[in-house]
Scaffold this motif. Structure first.
Motif, short mmCIF file in Angstrom:
data_model
loop_
_atom_site.label_atom_id
_atom_site.label_comp_id
_atom_site.label_asym_id
_atom_site.label_seq_id
_atom_site.Cartn_x
_atom_site.Cartn_y
_atom_site.Cartn_z
N ALA A 262 36.83 46.66 -0.02
CA ALA A 262 38.09 46.60 0.74
C ALA A 262 37.87 46.87 2.23
O ALA A 262 38.71 46.49 3.06
CB ALA A 262 39.08 47.61 0.17
N ILE A 263 36.76 47.49 2.59
CA ILE A 263 36.54 47.88 4.00
C ILE A 263 36.08 46.70 4.85
O ILE A 263 36.36 46.63 6.04
CB ILE A 263 35.52 49.04 4.06
CG1 ILE A 263 36.22 50.30 3.54
CG2 ILE A 263 34.97 49.24 5.47
CD1 ILE A 263 35.43 51.56 3.67
N PHE A 264 35.39 45.74 4.20
CA PHE A 264 34.89 44.60 4.97
C PHE A 264 35.99 43.56 5.15
O PHE A 264 36.64 43.14 4.20
CB PHE A 264 33.65 44.00 4.28
CG PHE A 264 32.41 44.74 4.66
CD1 PHE A 264 31.56 44.25 5.65
CD2 PHE A 264 32.09 45.96 4.06
CE1 PHE A 264 30.43 44.96 6.03
CE2 PHE A 264 30.97 46.67 4.44
CZ PHE A 264 30.13 46.17 5.42
N ASP A 265 36.20 43.15 6.41
CA ASP A 265 37.23 42.14 6.70
C ASP A 265 36.77 40.75 6.30
O ASP A 265 37.57 39.90 5.96
CB ASP A 265 37.56 42.16 8.20
CG ASP A 265 38.18 43.48 8.59
OD1 ASP A 265 39.29 43.77 8.11
OD2 ASP A 265 37.55 44.25 9.35
N TYR A 266 35.45 40.51 6.36
CA TYR A 266 34.94 39.19 5.97
C TYR A 266 33.45 39.29 5.59
O TYR A 266 32.68 39.95 6.29
CB TYR A 266 35.10 38.17 7.10
CG TYR A 266 34.73 36.78 6.67
CD1 TYR A 266 35.61 36.02 5.89
CD2 TYR A 266 33.49 36.24 6.98
CE1 TYR A 266 35.26 34.75 5.45
CE2 TYR A 266 33.13 34.97 6.54
CZ TYR A 266 34.03 34.23 5.78
OH TYR A 266 33.68 32.98 5.33
N CYS A 267 33.09 38.64 4.50
CA CYS A 267 31.68 38.58 4.11
C CYS A 267 31.25 37.13 4.09
O CYS A 267 31.82 36.33 3.33
CB CYS A 267 31.49 39.16 2.71
SG CYS A 267 31.99 40.86 2.61
N ALA A 268 30.27 36.78 4.91
CA ALA A 268 29.76 35.41 4.89
C ALA A 268 29.12 35.17 3.53
O ALA A 268 28.44 36.05 2.98
CB ALA A 268 28.75 35.23 6.01
N ASP A 269 29.36 34.00 2.97
CA ASP A 269 28.89 33.68 1.63
C ASP A 269 27.49 33.04 1.72
O ASP A 269 27.35 31.89 2.14
CB ASP A 269 29.91 32.71 1.00
CG ASP A 269 29.52 32.31 -0.41
OD1 ASP A 269 28.41 32.67 -0.85
OD2 ASP A 269 30.33 31.63 -1.06
N ALA A 270 26.49 33.78 1.27
CA ALA A 270 25.10 33.31 1.39
C ALA A 270 24.87 32.01 0.63
O ALA A 270 24.00 31.22 1.00
CB ALA A 270 24.14 34.39 0.90
N SER A 271 25.67 31.75 -0.41
CA SER A 271 25.46 30.55 -1.21
C SER A 271 25.86 29.28 -0.44
O SER A 271 25.50 28.18 -0.82
CB SER A 271 26.24 30.63 -2.52
OG SER A 271 27.62 30.55 -2.26
N ARG A 272 26.64 29.45 0.65
CA ARG A 272 27.07 28.28 1.43
C ARG A 272 26.20 28.07 2.67
O ARG A 272 26.46 27.19 3.48
CB ARG A 272 28.51 28.46 1.89
CG ARG A 272 29.49 28.33 0.76
CD ARG A 272 30.84 28.83 1.21
NE ARG A 272 31.79 28.70 0.13
CZ ARG A 272 32.59 27.65 -0.02
NH1 ARG A 272 32.57 26.66 0.84
NH2 ARG A 272 33.42 27.59 -1.03
#
Ligand code: B16
Ligand code: MG
Length: 227
Positions: free
Chosen positions: A132-142
């Protein structure tokens, strides 16, 4: 420019899973007759799973021994072992200083992003109690180009809706520092061997809000045209 976001690498910055990657790779490498040591493991930091396998096989003189299906099976076995080992992670596994820093960033209304090469990143954040603390996580699979290509950090900036120039990136791997620098973000390196970081610290304990804000302010003044 005002600081708007801090984008973190995961392994080696938020928590330390390098020893778990090492255990898992060592088991799988041994099955193929290759011995890997800590130095090899160091060179795998920040590198994707398949690129890590290719590197291990090359170092062991077996670059051409396995076909694609066999390599996929090896990588799959490594990951199964690694995921098992991740079962030991919990909120107590945060590196020193990270919990208070994340709280302070929230108080200061600075966005928090993740740029991890790990396909297990969502699972790890969950185990650490940080989802919940992270506003955005880049998706390594993309991501098609792994670090040192800037792609994953740029994806994190896009997801957060901020310009790279308004961000600071934090990394423990040389490939990661190179990726941050390549997108025009300010870079903070954790570790004694890193080159070219705008600020280099010996441990996450030293990674404070004051230092991050100071870097942004100071570097703007010193190198007005840098970015
Ligand atoms: P997975 P980071 C990286 O994470 C690790 O440093 C690297 O050693 C690992 O091979 C890579 O993730 C891929 O991990 O096998 O879980 O997809 O440092 O970019 O957070
Ligand atoms: Mg890392």
């Amino acid at each position: 420019m005002m600081l708007q976001a801090v984008i973190f690498d995961l392994d080696g910055v938020i928590t330390d899973t390098a020893h778990l990657h090492f255990q898992a790779w060592r088991t799988v490498a041994a099955e193929t007759g290759i011995h890997i040591d800590e130095e090899v493991n160091e060179s795998l930091k920040g590198i994707s799973r398949m690129a890590s396998l290719e590197r291990i096989l090359r170092l062991g003189g077996k670059a051409k021994t396995f076909n694609e299906a066999q390599k996929a099976a090896l990588a799959g076995r490594k990951n199964a072992r690694y995921v098992q080992l991740l079962g030991t992670l919990g909120p107590q596994s945060l590196l020193p200083g990270i919990a208070p820093l994340l709280t302070e960033l929230k108080t200061q209304q600075i966005k928090i992003g993740l740029a991890s090469a790990s396909l297990n990143a969502p699972r790890i954040l969950q185990a650490l109690g940080l989802t919940a603390i992270f506003d955005y996580c880049a998706d390594a699979s993309r991501i098609t180009h792994s670090k040192p290509d800037p792609e994953i950090f740029l994806a994190a900036c896009r997801g957060l809706g901020v310009k790279p120039q308004a961000c600071v990136g934090v990394e423990d791997a040389q490939a990661g520092i190179d990726a941050i620098n390549a997108c025009g973000m300010l870079s903070i390196g954790i570790g004694s061997t890193l080159r070219e970081a705008d600020l280099r610290l010996n441990s996450t304990q030293e990674l404070t809000w004051r230092r991050i804000a100071g870097l942004m302010e100071h570097t703007e003044k010193a190198t007005g045209f840098r970015r």
